[in-house]
Design a protein around this motif. Structure first.
Motif: not given
Length: 313
Positions: A166-177
């Motif tokens: 499972v990927a952990y993506i911070p809110e400011n990252h480009g693929i967060y959406g």
């Protein structure tokens, strides 16, 4: 010669030191040396070259040690046969578990197991995969829980479960959406990984081998724990991958940063592994049954693609 004498021979072969071997066998060094000398005199050969430091096996000594392992194992098997015949599940059992599995899986099954099998004395060690393989092959572990397949000729693997990445993506990252991601979405150069020696790191590297972004093995940050990687990601220093069971313990505010992969989901295979000549099969079966029972309700993913911690040669 006796079984005890052969055990002394094996101890010296492993530790390459008479004093240390004697300590491990709980006898004095003169006693151990005398018993090994008796074996050498009986056979009319030298098992050890004592002129070298550390002590080395002679050419014939290698063959004798290999046979001694078989003899000691077969002698132990007699008691194991009796235990199985009586339906007795007990005694000492040494279990190794890799660090990325220990904190999530052990609390899930340990209490159930010790309540159901109170006569088993579990001795559990947290070990990296390479250490587990070494200890299994040298008789210092009865079994282990590790990511597989390992492609080890002398080790048998029984799959316990498949655990997705499972990927952990911070809110400011480009693929967060994105609601779901693909492997191609990962930028390996910004990936936060566990330090070298963790098989989960190797699995991540193997997962990303076909990723066009992977041009060289340069990673800005490495850590020994998932918790540290998560904190670094939250600071905007990159993204990371987590094993699915680890995500169950995250705080609610962090769950919004998790992204599952599209199917088939990349996953690791987690197995109960043990030497093919292992004696305590009745305890291994009890462990497998207990773990499978508790994990079945926690992981419901079916369509997965297994990523091995070891590259195919």
């Amino acid at each position: 010669m006796t079984i005890t004498q052969l055990q002394y021979v094996l101890a010296v072969a492993e530790h390459k030191n008479f004093t240390l071997a004697a300590e491990k066998c709980f006898v004095t060094q003169p006693t151990l040396s005398m018993q090994i000398q008796k074996v050498e005199e009986e056979l009319g050969i030298l098992i050890f070259d004592r002129t070298k430091k550390p002590i080395q096996l002679t050419e014939i000594g290698f063959k004798i040690v290999n046979q001694a392992k078989n003899i000691v194992n077969e002698a132990d098997r007699i008691l194991d046969i009796v235990h199985q015949q009586k339906g007795f599940i007990g005694g000492e059992f040494r279990l190794g578990i890799i660090p990325t599995v220990m904190p999530t899986l052990l609390p899930m099954f340990l209490n159930n197991f010790i309540k159901k099998y109170p006569k088993v004395k579990l001795i559990i060690e947290e070990l990296h995969t390479e250490d587990i393989i070494f200890k299994l092959n040298n008789g210092h572990l009865d079994a282990a829980i590790a990511a597989t397949p390992l492609h080890e000729e002398k080790i048998k693997e029984i799959v316990l479960y498949y655990e997705p990445f499972v990927a952990y993506i911070p809110e400011n990252h480009g693929i967060y959406g994105k609601k779901e991601i693909e492997v191609e979405d990962l930028n390996v150069e910004e990936m936060l990984l566990l330090e070298d020696g963790h098989c989960f790191r190797d699995s991540v590297l193997n997962l990303c081998k076909n990723n066009n972004n992977l041009e060289h093995n340069h990673f800005q940050l490495e850590s020994g724990s998932f918790e540290t990687l998560i904190k670094l990601a939250d600071e905007g220093l990159g993204t990371t991958l987590l094993p699915y069971l680890h995500t169950l313990d995250l705080k609610e505010k962090d769950h919004v940063k998790l992204r599952h992969f599209v199917e088939p989901k990349p996953a690791r295979e987690v197995s109960l592994i043990y030497p093919k000549n292992e004696l305590k099969i009745h305890i291994i079966d009890a462990l497998r049954t207990t773990i499978s029972g508790v994990v079945k309700g926690a992981i419901i993913f079916q369509n997965v693609q297994i990523i091995s911690p070891k590259s195919e040669k």
